[in-house]
Design a protein around this motif. Structure first.
Motif, PDB file in Angstrom:
ATOM      1  N   CYS A   1      77.714  87.410  10.383  1.00 12.48           N
ATOM      2  CA  CYS A   1      78.505  85.808  11.220  1.00 12.48           C
ATOM      3  C   CYS A   1      79.165  84.641  10.037  1.00 12.48           C
ATOM      4  O   CYS A   1      79.837  84.238  10.554  1.00 12.48           O
ATOM      5  CB  CYS A   1      77.427  85.676  12.340  1.00 12.48           C
TER       6      CYS A   1
ATOM      7  N   CYS B   1      75.561  86.042  17.221  1.00 14.69           N
ATOM      8  CA  CYS B   1      74.636  86.592  16.655  1.00 14.69           C
ATOM      9  C   CYS B   1      73.475  85.749  17.192  1.00 14.69           C
ATOM     10  O   CYS B   1      72.355  86.470  16.690  1.00 14.69           O
ATOM     11  CB  CYS B   1      74.570  85.467  15.432  1.00 14.69           C
TER      12      CYS B   1
ATOM     13  N   CYS C   1      73.338  84.114  11.257  1.00 13.04           N
ATOM     14  CA  CYS C   1      73.169  85.474   9.934  1.00 13.04           C
ATOM     15  C   CYS C   1      74.438  85.772   8.518  1.00 13.04           C
ATOM     16  O   CYS C   1      75.658  84.801   9.138  1.00 13.04           O
ATOM     17  CB  CYS C   1      72.523  86.907  10.224  1.00 13.04           C
TER      18      CYS C   1
ATOM     19  N   HIS D   1      71.508  89.539  16.790  1.00 15.89           N
ATOM     20  CA  HIS D   1      71.340  89.718  15.859  1.00 15.89           C
ATOM     21  C   HIS D   1      69.728  88.530  15.985  1.00 15.89           C
ATOM     22  O   HIS D   1      69.136  88.641  15.172  1.00 15.89           O
ATOM     23  CB  HIS D   1      71.668  89.148  14.770  1.00 15.89           C
TER      24      HIS D   1
HETATM   25 ZN   LIG Z   1      74.274  87.718  13.115  1.00 15.64          ZN
END
Ligand SMILES: [Zn+2]
Length: 124
Positions: A36, A21, A33, A25
């Protein structure tokens, strides 16, 4: 209480999702997030419900693929990305996982096949 191996695998999968993540991300803080976080919660539920408990093989060698298909795709992406990075970020967890993979034979008997039959067909 969870068997120690399962508790450790939860830590391992959580650590892998965190690496994934943070790096893919661009999640800044400690947290995950939304997507996740969902995946982490799902993974922990599957581990807690694992029929093999203390004798659990690593998920990669298990014959029961208990994840539903979309979650399976997502966790595979996480493993693929974070697997090689675990040795740098969490060497002890990585080594423990490698030992489990070598030492624990996947059980032959199918524990509770009816509960898992839907997602067992994919062996890729
Ligand atoms: Zn994530």
């Amino acid at each position: 209480m969870l068997p120690r191996r399962l508790a450790r695998e939860m830590k391992t999968v959580r650590a892998m999702i965190e690496i994934y993540c943070r790096e893919t991300h661009s999640t800044t803080s400690e947290g995950l997030c939304e997507a996740c976080l969902q995946l982490a919660i799902y993974a922990e539920k599957r581990l807690a419900g694992c029929p093999f408990q203390q004798n659990k093989p690593t998920c990669g060698t298990c014959r029961i693929h208990c994840y539903k298909p979309d979650m399976r795709q997502r966790i595979k992406a996480v493993m693929h990305y974070s697997g090689p990075r675990m040795i740098l970020h969490h060497p002890l967890l990585a080594i423990a996982h490698l030992l489990d993979e070598k030492l624990i034979r996947p059980p032959r008997i199918k524990a509770n096949p009816s509960a898992h039959s839907k997602s067992r067909d994919d062996h890729s």
